[in-house]
Design a protein around this motif. Structure first.
Motif, PDB file in Angstrom:
ATOM      1  N   LEU A 182       0.814  -0.995  -0.023  1.00  0.00           N
ATOM      2  CA  LEU A 182      -0.023  -0.024   0.097  1.00  0.00           C
ATOM      3  C   LEU A 182       0.905   1.179  -0.129  1.00  0.00           C
ATOM      4  N   GLN A 183       1.724   1.300   0.927  1.00  0.00           N
ATOM      5  CA  GLN A 183       2.649   2.639   1.154  1.00  0.00           C
ATOM      6  C   GLN A 183       3.494   2.732  -0.171  1.00  0.00           C
ATOM      7  N   PRO A 230       2.029  -5.989  -5.413  1.00  0.00           N
ATOM      8  CA  PRO A 230       0.310  -6.033  -5.273  1.00  0.00           C
ATOM      9  C   PRO A 230       0.027  -6.659  -3.855  1.00  0.00           C
ATOM     10  N   VAL A 231      -1.299  -6.007  -3.767  1.00  0.00           N
ATOM     11  CA  VAL A 231      -1.745  -6.084  -2.374  1.00  0.00           C
ATOM     12  C   VAL A 231      -2.223  -7.790  -2.006  1.00  0.00           C
ATOM     13  N   LEU A 280      -5.326   0.919  12.283  1.00  0.00           N
ATOM     14  CA  LEU A 280      -5.186   2.180  12.223  1.00  0.00           C
ATOM     15  C   LEU A 280      -4.366   3.109  11.068  1.00  0.00           C
ATOM     16  N   PHE A 281      -3.512   1.968  10.896  1.00  0.00           N
ATOM     17  CA  PHE A 281      -2.703   2.525   9.537  1.00  0.00           C
ATOM     18  C   PHE A 281      -3.672   2.583   8.492  1.00  0.00           C
ATOM     19  N   SER A 282      -4.413   1.409   8.156  1.00  0.00           N
ATOM     20  CA  SER A 282      -5.084   1.381   7.045  1.00  0.00           C
ATOM     21  C   SER A 282      -6.321   2.356   6.912  1.00  0.00           C
ATOM     22  N   LEU A 283      -6.610   2.756   8.074  1.00  0.00           N
ATOM     23  CA  LEU A 283      -7.588   3.774   8.448  1.00  0.00           C
ATOM     24  C   LEU A 283      -7.000   5.127   7.903  1.00  0.00           C
ATOM     25  N   THR A 284      -5.842   5.458   8.497  1.00  0.00           N
ATOM     26  CA  THR A 284      -5.202   6.464   8.238  1.00  0.00           C
ATOM     27  C   THR A 284      -4.990   6.707   6.654  1.00  0.00           C
ATOM     28  N   GLN A 290      -8.378   0.140  -2.550  1.00  0.00           N
ATOM     29  CA  GLN A 290      -7.373   1.140  -2.516  1.00  0.00           C
ATOM     30  C   GLN A 290      -6.405   1.024  -3.314  1.00  0.00           C
ATOM     31  N   GLN A 291      -5.867  -0.115  -4.134  1.00  0.00           N
ATOM     32  CA  GLN A 291      -4.854  -0.352  -4.811  1.00  0.00           C
ATOM     33  C   GLN A 291      -5.641  -0.067  -6.256  1.00  0.00           C
ATOM     34  N   GLY A 292      -6.959   0.088  -6.275  1.00  0.00           N
ATOM     35  CA  GLY A 292      -7.423   0.406  -7.596  1.00  0.00           C
ATOM     36  C   GLY A 292      -7.833  -0.937  -8.369  1.00  0.00           C
TER      37      GLY A 292
END
Lengths: 306, 337, 526
Positions: free
Chosen positions: A157-158, A163-164, C4-8, C250-252
């Motif tokens: 993600l960051q 890939p996720v 928390l990470f994912s939320l932010t 979130q990654q599309g």
């Protein structure tokens, strides 16, 4: 050596048989069956369903039917959850992915674990010993879903490097293999360090030094074989675990592997799929243990097989 | 020609219990072709001295606090690790006490022999090296050397293993062979064989030997010179006659007296030295042997005895040494305070 | 911590450009379908796939509540409301090009009745259609001839009911009554739904199904309304882990994160996100009372317990998934139905006072002498929270002790069936947009009624609503029926679930519908 292997295989078959029998009967002890649902089936339908899967017959008869199918036809039966697929198919497709991830994890864990363990052993009680061992302590104690999610958050993600989830490309294998591998790498590192430290303290290492051999020669030629013995015995069951998939890694990275089948089949009381999973795991463990015992003989010449 | 000169060697170990003075002001010489026996109980510092010379002590926790070890005029203690490696196994070899654990069980004998040659004489071909190994094995009386060459250590007896250890150390005809209690782990008959072997090597090839042992009986036949150590310190040093017939130090006397002999009357008791070994962290400016000495006096407990040189070789550290007259009767001689 | 990470991340970062193509719809199906045989499948992941590839006599608009003609271009209902005559479109084709006629419907509906089809919903026919039950019990050709399901000719299909069923047309729009091709089913048996064998009649057809990987459906050019189907492809992914689903969105990689495709605990925070939508669903959450066990056999006790549940507090502070606290059973806005009031009033304090009085009248002033009740729920963090919260409320307001205990799903079902509980959690999803789908549960002869409560008056009144045509009068009667149920309180209604999830802004045509089902034939991407 050949006679030994044959003897072990014979023993393995007996073990497998016992495992199958025990599992078969124990599974039926859990209340509920594959067809208890929140919306009750009309009784006629329920009767038909149970007949289709032989669930209406006495338990011993079901056991006999199952054994006959497995032993003579290698057919693990139909799945009660996935109506149009056989257990053989499901396990084959799941195993393909779990095995790939497992292989990746094996390479990763052995490489990282051995290196870390060796560095630590050679720098006993110095920073290069404490540092990798502390990290491996964290690795051993951290729950795998935390590790999986952290790796995914950071790398996928960051940073967007990987890939996720999903394994449509090679890069999709990296995170799950690394996650699974790291979990085992921690143990391998500690075992390597322990085994090596023990060997390094032996008298024959002192003899080697007294002969004027370099540290590198001593490490590779004199100590590695013996130091790796504890790692080899650990790897037997560890490989079986890696190959059959970790449920958490599969769920987080959405891998269609065996791990899910293991757990879901129990929750769904899908007896045939659960039995199939048990058999696969048992066969792997038995085979790997035999293999590991043979490898000992290659490492340590004092081991004999009569 | 003096091959080895050890001057005032001091070795300390820094442990959690305190600083252990394992070797304190040790000095001796070794001539070409000479056999020196270093005798003492466990913890007397005899092994530590030799390991320090060879640079085989782990540093920390060990520390060399003083002294020099001159081999061919070069101080071994100041040499780099690389230079020391070139010397170990080639110019100076060392064999150890327990042949069962001193050979690597995972490797063949051939590997363990050949690697010595590969390390120090890499210009030799495989065939030449193998020939040399077999040759040495034969010299040491190993039966069917070819077969033994291809065996693993666990397939050989203890005596055979020790011969192979010795063979390993002699492949390159070292000037000095240090043997740290080579027979302690073997039974008596094999012991005799090994000692004969060492004597043979010394006579035939002129190899100097330092033989470390706790058994005075062993050194009598083999050694030219003997050094007795106690509590990390030199007790007495001299040639064989000095030690056996002109014994000065009470500890040496005690050792001699405790050797069982065939002449003793059956039923009589052995004469051990009373007391227990010293605490090496608690030594100071007093005689280390004083708690156990039958001749101890107040002075012994308050000041460390200086080194007395009686004749060229005969050296001891004691305020109240034994005297012997022409007939070998012991008496007391007071040394000036 | 990861949450928390994912939320932010979710809140702060912008949605990346879509990794899905412009003419496909990729979504998280939240699980692997058990089966896609329309007569047999019951699960939500199953139905989201079947809804794309099959169509029934009637079809649904994207709002799920409105019916439009499906395979039947028109229908006529007899005056006594018992006979339906459907006119099948001319020229309909199966996905393999062969003609689809009324005869296919006759075959298919008889197949639903046959026991070996194992259809859990066959009761929709056996309860309502003439001769259906007899045929199910003995599926002989003689009995088949007596069933009120007939293809008069290729274009005319007649159904004869044994009583009026006001929501019958809704049933024909559901996947249970979709047609299947006889030759295919008979040739391949249980393997007929595999991609290489299956033949269907919907806007999409099944191209491939990799178990636990993905299901791919491509546009069916032979569909009668293919011209209006904009997107070429539908891809369903079986991602069970909600967090992973959100991450992929979130990654599309997903157009829709799926039905309830986000972790419950993050819903309050996600509400701020413009892509996130949340709206009322079609699942009712309530506790069953075992009315055969004292003191729950006393309706005053039950009423007192219903009145002392602070629903607002519960959904705001405890469940926080945006649920709607509700004091009745049937979700409001079910079709044209407005909803019932139930026992709770708008004034919680007054309700608590009333409840205290009722409890005293029942012989347990301030909860004295009231035995500890057990509360059964299936193992799940959210159900646990609700159970604990409600136990506390009952303790605080009535002074009675309720002890929650959990069992694994199958064990819980067994206990519930055996009525081995004092209170039990239940959640029920409606199958069609009519209150009957909920109210039928509590008829005395219903196999799904685990309360032990039986009311002849309720059964009678409920049957009366079935004899009325759909409309305002019937809605009013249904309200009466529901109020009757709620007043006697064999259940304690708690809340209605919401549907929530992330949907990409480019997707047009996915209307918010009660069961959150995607009818992709209506979608397009801008």
């Amino acid at each position: 050596m050949l006679k030994y292997i044959l003897k072990r295989i014979g023993g393995g078959v007996v073990t497998l048989f016992i495992v199958i029998t025990l599992s078969f009967f124990m599974m039926r002890l859990a209340p509920g069956g594959p067809f208890s649902k929140d919306r009750a089936y009309p009784p006629e339908i329920l009767r038909n369903i149970e007949a289709k899967y032989h669930l209406d017959k006495p338990l011993l008869v079901q056991y006999g039917i199952y054994l006959e199918r497995v032993i003579f036809h290698f057919d693990l039966g139909p799945s009660t959850r996935y109506a149009d697929r056989s257990v053989n198919e499901l396990i084959a497709s799941g195993f393909e992915y779990s095995a790939r991830i497992g292989l990746g994890a094996l390479i990763f864990s052995v490489f990282v674990g051995l290196c870390a363990g060796l560095i630590a052993a050679l720098n006993h009680n110095k920073f290069l010993d404490y540092f990798p061992m502390s990290i491996s302590m964290i690795g051993v104690s951290m729950p795998d879903f935390v590790l999986a999610n952290i790796l995914m958050l950071v790398f996928a993600l960051q940073l967007g490097w990987l890939p996720v989830a999903g394994i449509d490309s090679f890069s999709g294998y990296i995170l799950p293999s690394a996650t699974l591998g790291l979990i085992f790498a921690s143990s391998i590192a500690r075992l390597t360090r322990g085994g090596m430290l023990e060997i390094l303290g032996q008298d024959f290492v002192r003899t080697a030094r007294a002969k004027g051999l370099s540290q590198r020669t001593i490490l590779w030629r004199h100590t590695l074989k013996g130091g790796l013995v504890p790692v080899v015995s650990y790897l037997g069951p560890a490989i079986a675990s890696m190959m059959t998939g970790s449920l958490i890694v599969e769920k987080v990275f959405n891998i269609p592997g065996l791990g899910r089948f293991f757990v879901d089949s129990a929750t769904n009381r899908d007896y045939t799929l659960a039995m199939g999973s048990v058999i696969v795991f048992a066969v792997l463990i038995i085979a790997l243990n035999i293999f590991v015992d043979c490898v000992y003989g290659l490492l340590d010449p004092r081991v004999t097989y009569d | 020609m003096k091959l080895l000169e050890v001057k005032n060697l001091g070795v300390e170990f820094h442990t959690d219990e305190g600083i252990v003075r394992a070797a304190d002001n040790i000095s001796f010489d070794l001539e070409q072709g000479e056999v020196l026996g270093i005798v003492g109980e466990s913890g007397s510092g005899k092994s530590v001295t030799c390991l320090a010379m060879m640079g085989l002590l782990p540093m920390p926790p060990a520390k060399i606090t003083s002294g020099e070890v001159l081999f061919n005029k070069r101080d071994l203690l100041k040499l780099s690790e690389a230079r020391m490696r070139a010397i170990r196994g080639k110019d100076i070899s060392m064999i150890f006490q327990d042949p069962f654990t001193s050979l690597n069980p995972y490797l063949k004998i051939s590997t363990q022999l050949m690697e010595v040659l590969k390390t120090h004489a890499h210009t030799m071909t495989y065939a030449e090296s193998k020939r040399r190994c077999i040759e040495v094995l034969e010299q040491l009386g190993v039966p069917e050397p070819e077969i033994r060459f291809n065996s693993y250590p666990h397939q050989l007896s203890g005596g055979l293993k020790q011969r192979i250890m010795i063979a390993m150390s002699l492949l390159l005809q070292p000037k000095i062979l240090i043997a740290d209690e080579p027979t302690t782990a073997l039974d008596v008959t094999i012991q005799a064989q090994i000692l004969d072997l060492l004597k043979d090597i010394n006579k035939k090839h002129g190899t100097s030997i330092i033989l470390i042992t706790h058994d005075l009986g062993v050194v009598a036949d083999l050694c030219h010179k003997i050094q007795v150590m106690y509590g990390g310190r030199l007790a007495e040093q001299g040639d064989v006659d000095d030690i056996f017939y002109r014994t000065r130090h009470p500890y040496t006397k005690g050792l001699l007296n405790s050797i069982p002999s065939l002449d003793i009357e059956p039923g009589s008791k052995l004469k051990p030295i009373p007391g227990s070994p010293p605490d090496l962290t608690a030594l100071g400016d007093f005689c280390a042997f004083s708690p156990r000495c039958s001749k101890v006096q107040e002075k012994c407990r308050t000041k460390r005895p200086e080194r007395t040189h009686e004749t060229g070789q005969h050296v001891y550290e004691c305020f109240f040494p034994y005297e012997t007259d022409q007939l070998g009767n012991a008496g007391d001689r007071r040394v000036g305070s | 911590m990861n949450m928390l990470f994912s939320l932010t991340f979710a809140l702060l970062s912008a949605l990346p450009p879509a990794q899905t193509s412009k003419d496909e719809f990729v979504f998280n199906n939240r699980g692997e379908p058990e089966s896609i045989d329309p007569h047999f499948a019951t699960g939500v992941p199953d139905n989201s796939v079947i809804a794309q590839i099959f169509q029934g006599l009637m079809a649904r608009k994207a709002d799920w509540a409105t019916l439009v003609p499906g395979d039947a271009e028109s229908y006529k209902i007899s005056k006594d409301l018992k006979t339906y005559t459907f006119k099948i479109r001319k020229g309909l084709k199966w996905s393999d090009g062969t003609p689809l006629t009324a005869k296919d419907y006759e075959y298919s509906w008889l197949r639903v009745l046959r026991p070996e089809t194992l259809s859990n919903y066959s009761y929709w026919l056996t309860d309502n259609v003439v001769g259906a039950l007899a045929y199910q019990e003995k599926p002989t050709p003689e009995n088949a001839a007596k069933v009120g399901i007939k293809a008069i000719d290729n274009e005319t299909f007649v159904v004869t009911l044994n009583k009026p069923v006001p929501y019958f047309l809704h049933l024909t729009a559901e996947t249970i009554l979709a047609p299947v091709k006889k030759e295919v089913v008979e040739k391949w048996g249980s393997q007929w739904t595999r991609p290489e064998n299956i033949v269907s009649n919907g806007p999409y057809k099944l191209s491939s199904w990799k178990v636990q990987d993905r299901i791919v459906m491509d546009k069916n050019p032979l569909f009668h309304d293919a011209a209006n189907v904009k997107l070429q492809r539908v891809v369903a992914l079986p991602i069970e882990d909600r967090q992973t689903g959100v991450n992929m969105y979130q990654q599309g990689k997903l157009d829709w994160s799926g039905h309830n495709g986000a972790p419950n605990s993050l819903v309050p925070a996600f509400k701020a996100n413009p892509d996130f939508r949340i709206f009322p669903g079609f699942i009712s959450y309530y506790y069953l009372f075992n009315t055969k066990r004292p003191p729950l056999d006393n309706p005053k006790v039950r009423e007192a317990m219903v009145l002392t549940i602070d629903r607002d507090e519960l959904v705001k502070q405890v469940t926080r998934g945006g649920e709607i606290g509700y004091g009745a059973l049937v979700p409001p806005h079910t079709g044209t139905y407005g909803g019932a009031q139930g026992l709770p009033s708008k004034d919680f304090k007054a309700d608590v006072a009333k409840a205290k009085k009722l409890l005293a009248e029942a012989g347990f002033p301030e909860g004295k002498g009231f035995r500890t009740l057990n509360l059964l729920y299936n193992t799940d963090e959210n159900h646990k929270k609700v159970a604990l919260a409600l136990s506390q409320m009952w303790k605080k307001n009535l002074g009675i002790t309720v002890a929650p205990f959990n069992q694994e799903w199958k064990v819980y079902l067994k206990s519930q069936n055996a009525k081995d509980f004092d209170l039990s959690r239940q959640g029920w999803q409606g199958d069609y947009p009519d209150p009957a789908t909920f109210l039928e549960l509590f008829q005395s002869k219903s196999g799904n009624n685990h309360t032990g409560w039986a009311s002849a008056e309720y059964d009678k009144k409920f049957q009366e609503t079935n004899n009325m045509p759909a409309g305002k009068a019937r809605d009013a009667k249904l309200k009466e029926v529901e109020e009757l149920l709620l007043k006697d309180a064999p259940i304690a209604p708690i809340f209605i679930y919401t549907n929530f999830g992330f949907l990409r802004p480019e997707v047009v045509g996915f209307e918010e519908n009660s069961i959150d089902r995607p009818y992709v034939r209506y979608f397009s991407k801008k």
